[in-house]
Design an enzyme around this catalytic site. Structure first.
Site, short mmCIF file in Angstrom:
data_model
loop_
_atom_site.label_atom_id
_atom_site.label_comp_id
_atom_site.label_asym_id
_atom_site.label_seq_id
_atom_site.Cartn_x
_atom_site.Cartn_y
_atom_site.Cartn_z
N ASN A 164 -9.10 5.42 -6.64
CA ASN A 164 -9.29 4.24 -6.51
C ASN A 164 -10.64 3.86 -5.92
OD1 ASN A 164 -9.08 1.26 -6.20
ND2 ASN A 164 -7.73 1.45 -4.58
N LYS B 208 -12.13 0.77 -5.77
CA LYS B 208 -12.33 -0.43 -5.19
C LYS B 208 -13.48 -1.01 -5.30
CE LYS B 208 -9.35 1.49 -1.38
NZ LYS B 208 -8.73 1.56 -0.07
N HIS C 232 -1.70 -3.54 -4.36
CA HIS C 232 -2.29 -2.59 -3.50
C HIS C 232 -2.26 -3.56 -2.20
CE1 HIS C 232 -5.35 -0.56 -1.00
NE2 HIS C 232 -5.24 0.17 -1.77
N GLU D 76 -4.43 -3.96 -0.01
CA GLU D 76 -5.76 -4.88 0.40
C GLU D 76 -5.60 -6.35 -0.60
OE1 GLU D 76 -8.69 -1.75 -0.79
OE2 GLU D 76 -7.95 -1.08 1.05
N GLU E 176 1.87 3.70 0.33
CA GLU E 176 0.67 3.65 0.90
C GLU E 176 1.04 3.04 2.31
OE1 GLU E 176 -2.35 4.25 -2.47
OE2 GLU E 176 -2.70 2.33 -1.59
N GLY F 187 -7.98 4.08 4.72
CA GLY F 187 -9.14 4.06 5.03
C GLY F 187 -9.54 4.19 6.75
N SER G 17 -5.81 8.07 3.00
CA SER G 17 -6.65 8.91 3.79
C SER G 17 -6.37 10.21 3.32
CB SER G 17 -6.42 8.92 5.40
OG SER G 17 -6.96 7.75 5.77
P1 PGA Z 1 -8.20 5.81 1.30
O1 PGA Z 1 -7.61 4.59 0.38
O2 PGA Z 1 -7.88 7.10 0.52
O3 PGA Z 1 -9.60 5.64 1.65
O4 PGA Z 1 -7.43 5.82 2.62
C1 PGA Z 1 -6.49 4.77 -0.51
C2 PGA Z 1 -6.00 3.67 -1.28
O5 PGA Z 1 -6.37 2.44 -0.68
O6 PGA Z 1 -5.37 3.81 -2.29
#
Ligand code: PGA
Length: 253
Positions: free
Chosen positions: A12, A14, A100, A102, A170, A176, A213
Site C-alpha cells: 500500500n 499511500k 483502511h 487512515e 490492521e 507506521g 509495521s
Molecule cells: P505500515 O502500514 O506497514 O507502514 O505500518 C500498513 C498499512 O497501513 O496497511
C-alpha cells in the site's frame, strides 16, 4: 485475479511517489517476482490513483496485480474528488483496499460506508480487501475483540465469499509505528475473525491477512502463523529491497 489458495503480499503506497518514481518502483517489484516462484504467493501494489495508468502501461505482464487504495460506494454521481469501483476496474485494477484505518479516522468513514464500497467493488469485478482494527485506547480498554467484531460484521457485504473478499487485520497502533503486533495478539484476533466469518459465510471463509509495521525482519514470524494468509505492507513496500525480501519470504514458505 487474487488466486485462491495463495498467500497475499500487498503493498500500500499511500500518498507517496510521483508517477516516474511509481513506475520505477513497480518495475523493481516486477523484476523481483520474475525471479521467484509464484506458485504460493500473489503480489499486488496500490499506487496512488494518478499513477495507476502509468504503472499499468509499464507492466510487462499482469503477474503483478494492481489495486486502488479506496473507492466510492456509489456507481457514479456528483461526488467531487472520489473514484468509483468501475473507474478502478477501467484503470486495470484487480482489487481495492476499503476501510483502511487512515480513512476511517481522517475521512470519518463508517462501517456502513465501507460495506457499500466493498459491495460496489464486488459488483464491478474487483476483489475487496476490507480493513479492520482497533486503536491503542480500545486495546488498552480491553474491548478490542468486540470492536473488531462490530467493524467486521457491519463492513462485510452480504454476498462476500472467499473469492471476492479478503479481511486485513490492521491494529491502528501498529500502523507506521514500527511496533508490529506480536504473534499472540495476531493469532487471537485472526482466530476471532475466522469464527465470525465462519458463522456468516460457512466453511470457505475469506483469507485473513495482517498489516501494521510488517518488515523483512518480522515477516517470517508473522506469516508462519497458521491463521495468517498474507500481509498488507505500508512503509516497507516503498523500499524495493525490503519489499522484495518480504515477497521472497512469502514465496519460500
Ligand atoms: P505500515 O502500514 O506497514 O507502514 O505500518 C500498513 C498499512 O497501513 O496497511
Amino acid at each position: 485475479m487474487l488466486e485462491l489458495g495463495k498467500r497475499l503480499v500487498i503493498g500500500n503506497w499511500k500518498m507517496h511517489l510521483l508517477q516516474q518514481d511509481a513506475v520505477r518502483l513497480a518495475s523493481a517489484v516486477e523484476l523481483t517476482i520474475e525471479n521467484i516462484p509464484l506458485e504460493k504467493v500473489t503480489v499486488g501494489i496500490c499506487p496512488s490513483f494518478l499513477s495507476l495508468h502509468a504503472v499499468n502501461t509499464a507492466r510487462n505482464e499482469k503477474k503483478l496485480l494492481l489495486g486502488g487504495q479506496d473507492c466510492h460506494g456509489k456507481d457514479e454521481g456528483a461526488f467531487t474528488g472520489n473514484v468509483s469501483a468501475a473507474m478502478l476496474r477501467d484503470a486495470a485494477c484487480d482489487f481495492v483496499i476499503v476501510g483502511h484505518s487512515e480513512r476511517r479516522l481522517y475521512q470519518h468513514e463508517t462501517n456502513a460506508e465501507v460495506q457499500m464500497k466493498a459491495q460496489s467493488a464486488i459488483k464491478y469485478g474487483l476483489h475487496a480487501i476490507i480493513c479492520v482494527g482497533e486503536t491503542e485506547r480500545q486495546r488498552k480498554e480491553g474491548n478490542y475483540l468486540q470492536i473488531v467484531q462490530r467493524q467486521l460484521e457491519e463492513s462485510l457485504p452480504p454476498d462476500s465469499t472467499r473469492s471476492n473478499v479478503t479481511i486485513s487485520y490492521e491494529p491502528v497502533w501498529a500502523i507506521g509505528t514500527g511496533n508490529n503486533a506480536g504473534s499472540e495478539d495476531i493469532s487471537e484476533m485472526h482466530e476471532h475473525i475466522k469464527k465470525i466469518l465462519h458463522a456468516r459465510i460457512g466453511a470457505e471463509i475469506p483469507r485473513i491477512i495482517y498489516g501494521g509495521s510488517v518488515k523483512p525482519n518480522n515477516a517470517l514470524e508473522i506469516m508462519s502463523l497458521p491463521v495468517v494468509d498474507g500481509v498488507l505492507v505500508g512503509g516497507a513496500s516503498l523500499d524495493s529491497s525490503a519489499f522484495a525480501s518480504i515477497i521472497g519470504i512469502a514465496s519460500r514458505m
